[in-house]
Design an enzyme around this catalytic site. Structure first.
Site, PDB file in Angstrom:
ATOM      1  N   CYS A  95      -0.347   4.121   2.126  1.00 47.58           N
ATOM      2  CA  CYS A  95      -0.144   3.991   3.576  1.00 47.58           C
ATOM      3  C   CYS A  95       1.322   4.235   3.938  1.00 47.58           C
ATOM      4  O   CYS A  95       1.626   4.866   4.947  1.00 47.58           O
ATOM      5  CB  CYS A  95      -0.480   2.585   4.068  1.00 47.58           C
ATOM      6  SG  CYS A  95      -1.918   1.864   3.351  1.00 47.58           S
ATOM      7  N   ASP A  96       2.228   3.696   3.137  1.00 48.98           N
ATOM      8  CA  ASP A  96       3.628   3.631   3.560  1.00 48.98           C
ATOM      9  C   ASP A  96       4.586   4.485   2.740  1.00 48.98           C
ATOM     10  O   ASP A  96       5.761   4.611   3.096  1.00 48.98           O
ATOM     11  CB  ASP A  96       4.097   2.158   3.492  1.00 48.98           C
ATOM     12  CG  ASP A  96       3.241   1.267   4.380  1.00 48.98           C
ATOM     13  OD1 ASP A  96       2.802   1.753   5.433  1.00 48.98           O
ATOM     14  OD2 ASP A  96       3.002   0.110   4.001  1.00 48.98           O
ATOM     15  N   CYS A 122       0.826  -1.204   0.000  1.00 46.32           N
ATOM     16  CA  CYS A 122       0.000   0.000   0.000  1.00 46.32           C
ATOM     17  C   CYS A 122       0.865   1.260   0.000  1.00 46.32           C
ATOM     18  O   CYS A 122       1.367   1.677   1.051  1.00 46.32           O
ATOM     19  CB  CYS A 122      -0.917  -0.015   1.219  1.00 46.32           C
ATOM     20  SG  CYS A 122      -1.899   1.486   1.355  1.00 46.32           S
TER      21      CYS A 122
END
Ligand code: NAP
Length: 306
Positions: free
Chosen positions: A138-139, A135
């Protein structure tokens, strides 16, 4: 005697919340069991600019929060729990939850969505959160000014690669063929972006590093040569698997594990059980199509109960 509910909705993505909104407005007093990632896949995205009704891009988590509030506002009961076991074959269906509760219901709407697919390499779980992710939204932030790779050739891989260029100095887009399946408009954006370099016809065969991921081994499938690429992060974007393990052996599914429904319907192979969203759709997989199917499922439940 335990209460027999009209409808229980499993899953809290756009399909589940839309089904809940329609079922609640039809006075069916729906219960929605939200699962371990309330809000589903849209909670791990940022900008959404293709959900109708908003002139400017909106945030995925915000959209899901709004859907949840709307579902509650019109009368849905939400249980923040996980369904662990289902018994669907009887007229009254039973669902066991991880909080120890058992729910009885006349109908079930399955909207459990899909999960990211991994490569299946040794050390994959060891490096998750240590350089390996599925992701970018997200990261990606953790890889500021670093070099990363994205694996895959579809729309997700293209979007993740483009998103990552906001933070990183370089993105290698590694694809197992020499042609992307991403939309033409995304392919054009990739080609125009100077931070993106394509590595064609290549597969990742090994993840290397001590605590954190430091490099990957690549196999070029054209000349059969192996190479090593030093890298700070790798983002896997090779598709998703439907979350249907819970229903195996009870509902009819295709080879990919997607629930099979009647044409133009959300009706599954068991009477009173309906499926909506990514759990039954491997073609469109959009928030808006999932929401549309959630609406269909609730209308079909209403008709079935009548
Ligand atoms: P996808 O379209 O199924 O693409 C998966 C990609 O990963 C393919 O290029 C595939 O290679 C590659 N792949 C699969 N297994 C692999 C493996 N084991 N090793 C290496 N590569 C592997 O999945 P997606 O990109 O997640 O998209 C899913 C659906 O959502 C699609 O319908 C897509 O259009 C949609 N989507 C839409 C948007 C948008 O409209 N903005 C954004 C994201 C996703 P091959 O090409 O060789 O098969």
């Amino acid at each position: 005697m335990p209460e027999i509910n009209n409808v229980i909705i499993i899953g809290s993505g756009p399909a589940g919340y839309t089904a809940a909104i329609y079922a609640a407005r039809a006075n069916l007093k729906p219960i929605l069991v939200s699962g371990f990632q309330p809000g589903g896949q849209l909670t791990i995205t940022t900008d959404v600019e293709n959900y109708p009704g908003y002139e400017d891009p909106i945030q995925g988590p915000w959209l899901m929060e709004q859907m949840q509030k709307q579902a509650v506002h019109v009368g849905t009961e939400i249980i923040n729990s996980q369904v662990t076991e289902v018994f669907l074959n009887e007229d009254v269906k039973k669902l066991n939850l991880d909080n120890g509760e058992t729910l009885s219901t006349k109908t079930v709407i399955i909207s459990t969505g899909a999960q990211a697919r991994w490569l299946g390499l040794e050390n994959e779980s060891k490096f998750q959160g240590h350089g390996l992710s599925a992701c970018a939204t997200c990261d990606g932030f953790f890889f500021k000014d670093k070099e990363v790779a994205v694996i895959g050739g579809g729309n997700s891989a293209a979007e993740e690669a483009l998103f990552l260029t906001k933070f990183v100095t370089k993105v290698y887009l590694i694809h197992r063929r020499d042609k992307l399946r991403a939309d033409k408009i995304l392919q054009d954006r990739l080609k125009e972006n100077l931070k993106i370099e394509f590595i064609w016809n290549s597969e990742v065969t090994k993840l290397n590093g001590n605590n954190d991921l430091e490099s990957i081994d690549l196999l070029n499938k054209k000349d059969n040569k192996t190479s090593n690429l030093k890298i700070d992060g790798v983002f896997i974007a090779i598709g998703h698997d439907p979350a249907t393990n819970l229903f195996k052996g009870q509902l009819k599914m295709d080879d990919g594990g997607y629930i099979i429904t009647d044409p133009d319907s959300t009706k599954t192979s068991i009477d009173g059980v309906f499926a909506a969203g990514d759990v039954k759709d491997k073609i469109y997989r959009q928030a808006v199509t999932a929401a549309g199917m959630g609406c269909m499922a609730a209308l079909e439940v209403e008709k079935y109960l009548d």
